[in-house]
Scaffold this active site. Structure first.
Site, PDB file in Angstrom:
ATOM      1  N   LYS A 282      32.880  42.900  31.925  1.00 26.63           N
ATOM      2  CA  LYS A 282      32.845  44.128  32.963  1.00 26.63           C
ATOM      3  C   LYS A 282      31.636  44.736  32.790  1.00 26.63           C
ATOM      4  CE  LYS A 282      37.648  45.678  31.950  1.00 26.63           C
ATOM      5  NZ  LYS A 282      38.278  45.654  33.202  1.00 26.63           N
ATOM      6  N   ARG A 356      47.696  39.953  31.785  1.00 23.46           N
ATOM      7  CA  ARG A 356      48.991  39.348  32.081  1.00 23.46           C
ATOM      8  C   ARG A 356      48.953  38.011  31.492  1.00 23.46           C
ATOM      9  NH1 ARG A 356      46.011  38.994  38.216  1.00 23.46           N
ATOM     10  NH2 ARG A 356      45.394  40.883  37.526  1.00 23.46           N
TER      11      ARG A 356
HETATM   12  N1  BES Z   1      42.455  46.777  31.686  1.00 21.09           N
HETATM   13  C1  BES Z   1      42.274  46.118  33.130  1.00 21.09           C
HETATM   14  C2  BES Z   1      42.789  47.153  34.082  1.00 21.09           C
HETATM   15  C3  BES Z   1      42.287  48.469  34.156  1.00 21.09           C
HETATM   16  C4  BES Z   1      41.042  48.861  35.063  1.00 21.09           C
HETATM   17  C5  BES Z   1      43.090  49.567  33.253  1.00 21.09           C
HETATM   18  C6  BES Z   1      40.985  50.148  35.011  1.00 21.09           C
HETATM   19  C7  BES Z   1      42.689  50.778  33.499  1.00 21.09           C
HETATM   20  C8  BES Z   1      41.577  51.172  34.384  1.00 21.09           C
HETATM   21  C9  BES Z   1      42.611  44.756  33.218  1.00 21.09           C
HETATM   22  O1  BES Z   1      42.509  43.910  32.033  1.00 21.09           O
HETATM   23  C10 BES Z   1      41.623  44.440  34.127  1.00 21.09           C
HETATM   24  O2  BES Z   1      40.418  44.058  33.885  1.00 21.09           O
HETATM   25  N2  BES Z   1      42.076  43.873  35.236  1.00 21.09           N
HETATM   26  C11 BES Z   1      41.140  43.532  36.474  1.00 21.09           C
HETATM   27  C12 BES Z   1      41.650  42.203  37.042  1.00 21.09           C
HETATM   28  C13 BES Z   1      41.127  41.544  38.079  1.00 21.09           C
HETATM   29  C14 BES Z   1      39.737  40.797  37.233  1.00 21.09           C
HETATM   30  C15 BES Z   1      41.905  40.492  38.719  1.00 21.09           C
HETATM   31  C16 BES Z   1      40.848  44.589  37.390  1.00 21.09           C
HETATM   32  O3  BES Z   1      41.647  45.164  37.579  1.00 21.09           O
HETATM   33  O4  BES Z   1      39.624  44.553  37.699  1.00 21.09           O
HETATM   34 MG    MG Z   2      40.674  42.983  31.990  1.00 23.12          MG
END
Ligand code: BES
Ligand code: MG
Ligand code: ZN
Length: 504
Positions: A282, A356
């Site tokens: 990230k 997931r």
């Molecule tokens: N934990 C995150 C989702 C999230 C994002 C929670 C912002 C709270 C605030 C999750 O694991 C994630 O990183 N999801 C990605 C998925 C994508 C790579 C398909 C996302 O939402 O960007």
């Molecule tokens: Mg994630």
């Protein structure tokens, strides 16, 4: 914090501060109105301060507006908080007004606080609900996560909150106060777990908290360690864990509140104690918030505590897979194929879609209980935050009944849920060329494709997925939640199970 009810007029109780919640009708338009004279006469002795404050402030009882009156009755300070029109009065209005008031009391360093309304409010709503809502709002509003401040001394904490109502029967008032206190403690536990940094709350620590809670409330905890997780072939959880130096944990909490019944419900929570994204790293801005990526797991632990302490007669198993998601020499990688406990294979396209993956094993495991319904909670997708912001949890699922009941519980607790579709047309987005399913579904409908991914692992069991990414983590404070963790899910699910229990 001591929470109590006394069957007395509020003006007869002594405390540092009074939080008096008033409707517009209570405040009255002019000095001669019936409402205003009732308000003034509810205080004994000299009310000139109060009369001057009311006349000079233009306070009308509008929702969330308040005025401050010093040395009134036996209180060092009184906060009169507006709750709006009497006809619009609701549990949520009472919670919010109490939350606003308690925070004002905190600012002036009050440690004992009385919360009350005028008797007029009791005519409209059930006595239990008035006392419960006021105390719930006050308790939740008083929450602070300040354990890491060491300099300048700490502000005193509110030590006691008392609801005072002469017309409310003592047994009803006491029960409402006890219930509010217990739900408050459970939400505090969830908030504390989420707000704590990831160097304190990592999988083993999370499991320890679950075990401690279980001991205290006579819940049966079983914690699977890495060896046992391997034995069960939880390939999803192990893959996500592979970049972390800390071992994973798989937490189960069995609360058997209805021993005569063989029916089980399963609640499953995502327990990523830190989500860096892994190899699909990230951006660094805001990454620290991902210490709260275990909000689903924390809500499960908090809910089980709430159900057990309130002795709700249902059987619920709480399940929480937990690991960090970090990059490293052994970390799982985009392109990897992972075999989950169910046997279903996953092509990893993005290591940041890790929630997931760990849930795939947990949802499969939940089927062991042959549950009446499986409800999962997860801070699963940024896409859900884009869709719904911070005021509604995304709801997806196969059980219309369960979703309708969750919707009701959401309105009652104001932890509102909003149903989103899981049409099969979206499925082709998560088709993989080399495995059963791919862990990301492209740019569009990201919360939906994530839900459809989870669906593959629940089989034919009635299932609801709650994406709490927006509602669990708040960027701004609200009337009864600080910024940071809201503790969402605990009040929602507790209300849901109360309803289930009341139906039998
Ligand atoms: N934990 C995150 C989702 C999230 C994002 C929670 C912002 C709270 C605030 C999750 O694991 C994630 O990183 N999801 C990605 C998925 C994508 C790579 C398909 C996302 O939402 O960007
Ligand atoms: Mg994630
Ligand atoms: Zn995550």
């Amino acid at each position: 914090m001591k929470v109590d009810f006394v069957q007395k007029r509020f003006s007869a109780v002594k405390a540092d501060a009074l939080v008096l919640v008033l409707t517009k009708e209570d405040v009255g338009a002019g000095n001669k109105s019936a409402g205003r004279s009732r308000l003034i006469s509810s205080f004994p002795g000299d009310t000139s301060q109060l009369e001057r404050a009311l006349a000079g402030s233009g306070f009308t009882g509008d929702k969330d507006k308040h005025i401050t009156v010093y040395s009134l009755a036996k209180f060092g300070v009184a906060f009169l908080v507006g709750a709006g029109d009497e006809s619009d009065l609701s549990n949520e209005r009472l919670r919010r007004a109490a939350g606003v008031g308690i925070r004002e009391a905190q600012l002036v360093k009050a440690t004992s606080v009385v919360v009350a309304t005028l008797d007029s409010v009791l005519d409209e709503t059930s006595h239990y609900e008035v006392v419960h809502s006021l105390l719930e709002g006050a308790i939740l509003g008083a929450y602070k996560f300040d354990k890491y401040f060491t300099l300048n001394g700490k502000n005193p904490k509110i030590a006691s909150i008392t609801a005072a109502f002469a017309p409310v029967e003592a047994s009803i008032g006491k029960k409402a106060a006890k219930d509010a206190e217990l739900i408050g403690e459970a939400v505090y536990l969830t908030r504390d777990l989420c707000n704590a940094p990831a160097n304190e709350v990592y999988p083993e620590a999370l499991a320890d908290v679950a075990v401690k809670m279980a001991r205290k409330f006579h819940v049966h905890a079983r914690i699977l360690d890495e060896k046992q997780i391997r034995k069960l072939k939880m390939g999803g959880l192990l893959a996500v864990n592979s970049g972390s130096a800390r071992p994973p944990r798989f937490i189960t909490l069995e609360y058997k509140g209805d021993p005569r019944s063989r029916d089980w419900y399963a609640i499953v929570g995502k327990g990523i104690t830190f989500d860096s994204g892994g190899i699909s790293l990230k951006p660094s801005t805001g990454m620290g918030e991902m210490k709260m990526d275990m909000s689903g797991a924390a809500a499960v632990i908090g809910t089980i505590q709430a159900l057990a302490s309130l002795k709700i007669p249902v059987n619920v198993v709480g399940i929480a897979p937990s690991t960090e998601n970090l990059p490293g020499g052994r970390a799982y990688k985009p392109g990897d194929v992972v075999t989950t406990m169910s046997g279903i294979t996953i092509e990893v396209d993005n290591t940041d879609a890790e929630g997931r993956i760990i849930l795939s094993d947990a949802l499969h495991y939940a089927k062991r209980y042959r549950p009446k319904a499986i409800i999962d909670l997860a801070t699963l997708t940024g896409a859900c935050v884009v869709a719904l912001g911070h005021h509604a949890t995304g709801m997806f699922g196969t059980s219309e009944d369960t979703m309708a009941q969750l919707k009701d519980a959401g309105e009652k607790t104001f932890e509102r849920v909003w149903q989103m579709p899981i049409y099969e047309e979206y499925e082709k987005q998560i088709k993989s060329d080399i495995a059963d399913v791919k862990n990301v579904g492209g740019r569009w409908g990201g919360a939906i494709t994530a839900a459809l991914f989870l669906k593959k692992f629940v089989g034919d069991y009635p299932w609801v997925h709650l994406d709490i990414a927006g509602t669990a983590m708040l960027e701004e404070e609200t009337d009864y939640s600080q910024k940071g963790s809201s503790g969402v899910g605990v009040r929602l699910l507790t209300q849901f199970f109360k309803h289930i229990a009341s139906q039998r």
